[in-house]
Design an enzyme around this catalytic site. Structure first.
Site, PDB file in Angstrom:
ATOM      1  N   ARG A  47      -5.060 -14.111  -5.389  1.00 27.74           N
ATOM      2  CA  ARG A  47      -5.017 -13.094  -6.457  1.00 27.74           C
ATOM      3  C   ARG A  47      -6.352 -12.353  -6.571  1.00 27.74           C
ATOM      4  O   ARG A  47      -6.407 -11.215  -7.039  1.00 27.74           O
ATOM      5  CB  ARG A  47      -4.647 -13.725  -7.812  1.00 27.74           C
ATOM      6  N   TYR A 101       0.326  13.669 -10.429  1.00 28.49           N
ATOM      7  CA  TYR A 101       1.469  12.838 -10.047  1.00 28.49           C
ATOM      8  C   TYR A 101       2.131  12.336 -11.342  1.00 28.49           C
ATOM      9  O   TYR A 101       1.430  11.905 -12.270  1.00 28.49           O
ATOM     10  CB  TYR A 101       0.986  11.683  -9.167  1.00 28.49           C
ATOM     11  N   ASP A 173      -7.779  11.206  -6.968  1.00 26.78           N
ATOM     12  CA  ASP A 173      -6.673  10.640  -6.200  1.00 26.78           C
ATOM     13  C   ASP A 173      -6.611  11.435  -4.890  1.00 26.78           C
ATOM     14  O   ASP A 173      -6.234  12.608  -4.881  1.00 26.78           O
ATOM     15  CB  ASP A 173      -5.379  10.779  -7.021  1.00 26.78           C
ATOM     16  N   LYS A 198       1.416   5.784   1.134  1.00 27.12           N
ATOM     17  CA  LYS A 198       1.686   7.065   1.783  1.00 27.12           C
ATOM     18  C   LYS A 198       0.984   7.121   3.152  1.00 27.12           C
ATOM     19  O   LYS A 198       1.262   6.310   3.993  1.00 27.12           O
ATOM     20  CB  LYS A 198       1.258   8.201   0.863  1.00 27.12           C
TER      21      LYS A 198
HETATM   22  N1  PLP Z   1      -0.731   9.145  -6.427  1.00 26.38           N
HETATM   23  C1  PLP Z   1       0.057  10.056  -5.832  1.00 26.38           C
HETATM   24  C2  PLP Z   1      -0.510  11.402  -5.504  1.00 26.38           C
HETATM   25  C3  PLP Z   1       1.386   9.757  -5.537  1.00 26.38           C
HETATM   26  O1  PLP Z   1       2.166  10.681  -4.963  1.00 26.38           O
HETATM   27  C4  PLP Z   1       1.881   8.469  -5.876  1.00 26.38           C
HETATM   28  C5  PLP Z   1       3.278   8.073  -5.583  1.00 26.38           C
HETATM   29  O2  PLP Z   1       4.108   8.874  -5.222  1.00 26.38           O
HETATM   30  C6  PLP Z   1       1.022   7.559  -6.504  1.00 26.38           C
HETATM   31  C7  PLP Z   1      -0.279   7.918  -6.738  1.00 26.38           C
HETATM   32  C8  PLP Z   1       1.500   6.176  -6.892  1.00 26.38           C
HETATM   33  O3  PLP Z   1       1.543   5.372  -5.767  1.00 26.38           O
HETATM   34  P1  PLP Z   1       2.446   4.044  -5.627  1.00 26.38           P
HETATM   35  O4  PLP Z   1       3.874   4.477  -5.595  1.00 26.38           O
HETATM   36  O5  PLP Z   1       1.955   3.420  -4.360  1.00 26.38           O
HETATM   37  O6  PLP Z   1       2.160   3.205  -6.824  1.00 26.38           O
END
Ligand code: PLP
Length: 377
Positions: A47, A101, A173, A198
């Protein structure tokens, strides 16, 4: 220093190799035998994200994104929520880019609000308006390197500078750009985050997240992660590690293929608009050219008329599914999926129409994807 393509393959690999194993073995264990640990940090428990699988990934990620340290977590949302919760407390305030997002938006709007953490939106393309939104309790400025689903590139250098000037932690991000196309820490951002689900992994078979930053910032996030509990399982670490080795070659294909498809769509009489920062007509083109070595595989477009859902059904290759950055092309209608939770009013304000289609260009031959679009039109 070796190039990023080479570092993706060699950085962080154990020396000497474990039992000579060329690929990283999976340490599928919850715990390790005690070996005279004297501090909590030395305790080896999965963990705490500290198996050899985690260490190798942390080093690789830190090197390719130009940070001192990195941390992998159980999802992109675990990376985002753990970073924010590690650095904020009740009464704090953040500035965030307008279109984010959907999951991040909901985290801020619903969950963090309940804990007395509030935010204001800023127009990430208009730095002259940001100071008015600043409060004495503002702690973080937060953005995305390419926004979802309109593919806008914010004034990134200005955001990093604004954060430094006002003592805010600047968090970005970087999922859509990927470290191959953009390394935010090199222009002054404090923390870079990824949904490693992704491009970093790239095969649509793992949910994972990553955080890269200074040793101090990552240590603070790691400390919170140990208690919030979003650790990455060793088998998922192995898959992410394997996926990352091909990131550079995959991104090269994504970059080239998405540009070709964006150009094709921009010239099509049935298309109303195309959002892709690599197009000269995009308001983000100059910024993207200055900061990025490629614009990635994400684009969106609006049909002049006709139903987006009918058009999606007519496509042969892309799978209609949320998520992005996989080897297979993926399409969605943001108003009916990723941004459904925003509601019609907020979607309209954010410029997300019902006829907008988001296309994650995969690794198929772009000529086949274009022929497929043509038959669907
Ligand atoms: N940030 C972006 C730009 C995303 O497109 C996504 C998911 O689609 C996330 C964060 C969240 O990622 P996760 O689905 O791996 O939690």
């Amino acid at each position: 220093m070796a190039s990023l393509t080479t570092q993706l393959i060699h950085a962080g690999e154990p020396v000497p190799r474990i039992e000579g194993s060329v690929s990283m073995p999976i340490f599928q264990t919850a715990n390790f035998e005690n070996g005279g640990e004297e501090t909590y940090d030395q305790v080896r428990y999965t963990r705490l994200n500290n198996t050899p699988n985690h260490h190798a990934l942390h080093e690789k990620l830190a090197i390719i994104e130009g940070g001192e340290a990195a941390l992998v977590l159980a999802s992109g949302m675990a990376a985002i929520s753990t970073t924010l919760l590690a650095h904020l407390q009740a009464g704090d305030h953040l500035l965030v880019q307008k279109t984010l997002y959907g999951g991040t938006h909901t985290l801020l709007y619903e969950d963090l609000r309940r804990f007395g953490i509030h935010f204001d939106h800023v127009d990430a393309g208009r730095p002259e308006t940001w100071k008015d939104k600043l409060k004495s309790n503002t702690k973080i400025i937060y953005c995305e390197s390419i926004s979802n689903p309109l593919m806008e590139v914010p004034e990134l250098e200005e955001i990093a500078r604004f954060g430094r000037e006002h003592g805010l932690l600047s968090v970005i991000d970087n999922t859509f750009a990927s470290p191959v196309n953009f390394r935010p820490l090199t222009i002054g951002f404090d923390v870079s985050l990824h949904s490693a689900t992704k491009y970093l992994n790239g095969h649509s078979d793992v949910i994972a997240g990553a955080v890269i930053g200074s040793k101090a910032a990552v240590k603070k996030i790691n400390h919170a992660a140990a208690h919030l509990g979003g650790s990455l399982d060793p088998h998922a670490c192995f898959l992410l590690h394997r996926g990352m080795k091909t990131l550079a070659v995959r991104m090269k294909h994504h970059n080239e293929s998405a540009l070709r498809i964006a150009q094709y769509l921009a010239g099509h009489p049935k298309v109303k608009s195309v959002n892709f920062p690599g197009l000269e007509t995009s308001p983000s083109f100059a910024r993207a050219r200055r900061l990025f070595s490629g614009c990635g595989g994400m684009l969106s477009f609006e049909l002049k008329d006709g139903e987006a859902a009918t058009f999606l059904r007519a496509l042969k290759y892309p799978v209609t599914a949320a998520s992005l950055g996989g080897v297979e092309s993926l399409v969605i209608q943001p108003a009916r999926s990723t941004h459904l939770g925003l509601g019609a009013v907020k979607r309209a304000k954010a410029g997300i129409s019902d006829s907008l289609i988001r296309y994650s260009v995969g690794l198929e031959d772009p000529a086949d994807l274009i022929a497929d679009l043509e038959q669907a039109f």
